[in-house]
Scaffold this active site. Structure first.
Site, mmCIF file in Angstrom:
data_model
loop_
_atom_site.group_PDB
_atom_site.id
_atom_site.type_symbol
_atom_site.label_atom_id
_atom_site.label_comp_id
_atom_site.label_asym_id
_atom_site.label_seq_id
_atom_site.Cartn_x
_atom_site.Cartn_y
_atom_site.Cartn_z
ATOM 1 N N LYS A 23 0.825 -1.208 0.000
ATOM 2 C CA LYS A 23 0.000 0.000 0.000
ATOM 3 C C LYS A 23 0.866 1.269 0.000
ATOM 4 C CE LYS A 23 -3.533 -2.580 -0.227
ATOM 5 N NZ LYS A 23 -4.463 -3.169 0.705
HETATM 6 C C1 LIG Z 1 -5.459 -4.312 1.076
HETATM 7 C C2 LIG Z 1 -6.933 -4.167 1.094
HETATM 8 C C3 LIG Z 1 -7.707 -4.474 2.208
HETATM 9 C C4 LIG Z 1 -7.135 -5.168 3.409
HETATM 10 O O1 LIG Z 1 -6.117 -4.488 4.001
HETATM 11 P P1 LIG Z 1 -5.258 -5.246 5.131
HETATM 12 O O2 LIG Z 1 -4.538 -4.128 5.809
HETATM 13 O O3 LIG Z 1 -4.347 -6.189 4.431
HETATM 14 O O4 LIG Z 1 -6.242 -5.925 6.018
HETATM 15 C C5 LIG Z 1 -9.050 -4.206 2.190
HETATM 16 N N1 LIG Z 1 -9.646 -3.664 1.114
HETATM 17 C C6 LIG Z 1 -8.945 -3.378 -0.003
HETATM 18 C C7 LIG Z 1 -9.647 -2.756 -1.158
HETATM 19 C C8 LIG Z 1 -7.568 -3.639 -0.053
HETATM 20 O O5 LIG Z 1 -6.874 -3.389 -1.167
#
Ligand SMILES: *Cc1c(COP(=O)(O)O)cnc(C)c1O
Length: 412
Positions: A207
């Site tokens: 991210k």
């Molecule tokens: C990465 C992601 C999540 C989950 O995030 P985590 O921190 O890994 O739990 C949820 N929704 C979307 C759209 C994502 O890309």
């Protein structure tokens, strides 16, 4: 129509026997994090401090994140999935309730709803943006609907004004999945995550802000934030940092069956410095984005639309859609071909109904959400990160162009 398959052997794609753009020892991984010396020093400082669990650095990260987003409160948790789960539950939503969301998302969005006992209801997305289509949302509202859960796909803001109007009309909670959208703003200049009851952010390794694992829930509602905080740590009324801190031992009361969803100071050490760099990271992301737009303009690829006027796009994912009937290879073979060139890629996402589990759980079929399914079968995400150098970006472009030269169909 003319097929361009005849090319001198030295420009053949690697999967057809050519020399790869990047050899295996230089493989370009998808979503490489940009970790600097500041993050490393802060982690070391935390390790030496004697307090590596949830403590002062988490508190500082929460305060700084809330200030950056423009929210009253931020609660740091172990993941975005945890933040979504807590946000839905703290909104009083559970068994028998329906939550409307998009089929063009990561499974975590659906799982968070399911874990609260509520029923996810899918509404198809917009073919241009891949974001939840407000008209489709309106059609899916029933007496049981309690919330709308939009996902700001790839970092593009959803139409929050339209969703807000629908939510207000029907008395629904609005909970935003902002996993891709830390820098994203709507046209009124507000960050996403602040348009409803709560916003959930992800700091997973790929991210825009990375804490290895981690997430954040933001809200303007003090009582809601307090409830979330308690449920994120066993349901205990006083958190461990305060219990064992300078004020001496304090008893706690358990007020509910809470979760173990807290963030640690080790993660916050990364987060503090990642947050400080988020805006310069976005400038670099925008630069790479423009370069890709330019380089792919003449290929049979649908490149991302420009951000809606007045909004800000977080440029989390650069996704291209393979144009229909213009390629001699499938999307999955295209991914294989990129891999053979030494370039990592991603798929964001195969539509939720492509998974048999969700078809069974949500009582839906393939064909029910045609827009999301079509996007999910044609989409490819290319590497995009401030950690990429210009030569990395050019390698991605060379690889894509080489595959297109050998395997696309030129019309006219
Ligand atoms: C990465 C992601 C999540 C989950 O995030 P985590 O921190 O890994 O739990 C949820 N929704 C979307 C759209 C994502 O890309």
């Amino acid at each position: 129509m003319e097929v361009c398959a005849l090319r001198p052997i030295d420009t053949q794609p690697a999967f057809m026997g050519g020399k790869p753009v990047r050899e295996a020892d230089r493989y370009l991984v998808f979503g490489r994090p940009a970790i600097g010396e500041e993050e490393i020093a802060e982690v070391v400082d935390t390790l030496r401090s004697g307090w590596i669990g949830t403590g002062p650095k988490v508190a500082r990260f929460e305060a700084e994140f809330a200030r950056y987003i423009g929210a009253e409160h931020a609660v740091a948790v172990s993941s975005c999935t945890a933040a979504l789960h807590l946000a839905i539950q703290a909104s009083g939503i559970g068994p028998g309730d329906e939550v409307i969301t998009t089929p063009m998302t990561f499974c975590a969005t659906l799982n968070a709803i399911l874990h609260t006992g509520a029923t996810p209801v899918l509404a198809d997305c917009d073919p241009e943006t891949g974001n939840l289509d407000p008209e489709q949302v309106a059609k899916r509202i029933t007496k049981k609907t309690r919330a709308i859960l939009p996902v700001h796909l790839a970092g593009r803001a959803c139409d929050m004004e339209a969703l807000r109007t629908i939510a207000d009309e029907h008395g629904l909670a609005l909970i935003e999945d902002c996993a891709h959208a830390i820098e994203t703003k709507t046209e009124d200049g507000r960050h996403v995550g602040t348009h409803g009851q709560a916003g959930a952010f992800s700091f997973y390794v790929t991210k825009n802000l990375v804490t290895a694992e981690g997430g954040m829930l933001v809200t303007d509602d003090a009582e809601f934030a307090a409830r979330v905080k308690v449920m994120a740590l066993h349901g205990m009324s006083v958190d461990a940092w305060k219990r064992f801190g300078d004020d001496g031992y304090q008893h706690y009361d358990v007020v509910g069956a809470g979760f173990k969803f807290n963030m640690t100071d080790l993660q916050a050490s990364l987060g503090l410095h990642q947050l400080a760099k988020i805006e310069t990271g976005l400038v670099r992301r925008e630069e790479i984005w423009r370069r890709y737009d330019e380089a792919f303009a003449d290929l049979p690829l649908e490149t991302p639309l420009p951000p809606e006027p007045g909004t800000r796009h977080a440029r989390h994912l650069y996704t291209v859609l393979l144009e229909r009937d213009r390629w001699m290879l499938s999307r999955d073979r295209f991914l294989t071909a990129l891999h053979a060139e030494g370039i990592g890629s991603g798929v964001h996402y195969r539509a939720i109904p492509e998974h048999a589990f969700y078809r069974k759980q949500l009582h839906c079929r393939l064909g029910d959400f045609r827009v999301a399914e079509d996007i999910g079968r044609r989409t490819v995400s290319l590497p995009l990160s401030p950690a990429l150098g210009d030569d990395d970006v050019e390698d991605v472009i060379t690889a894509v162009r080489r595959i297109a030269a050998a395997c696309s169909v030129v019309s006219g």
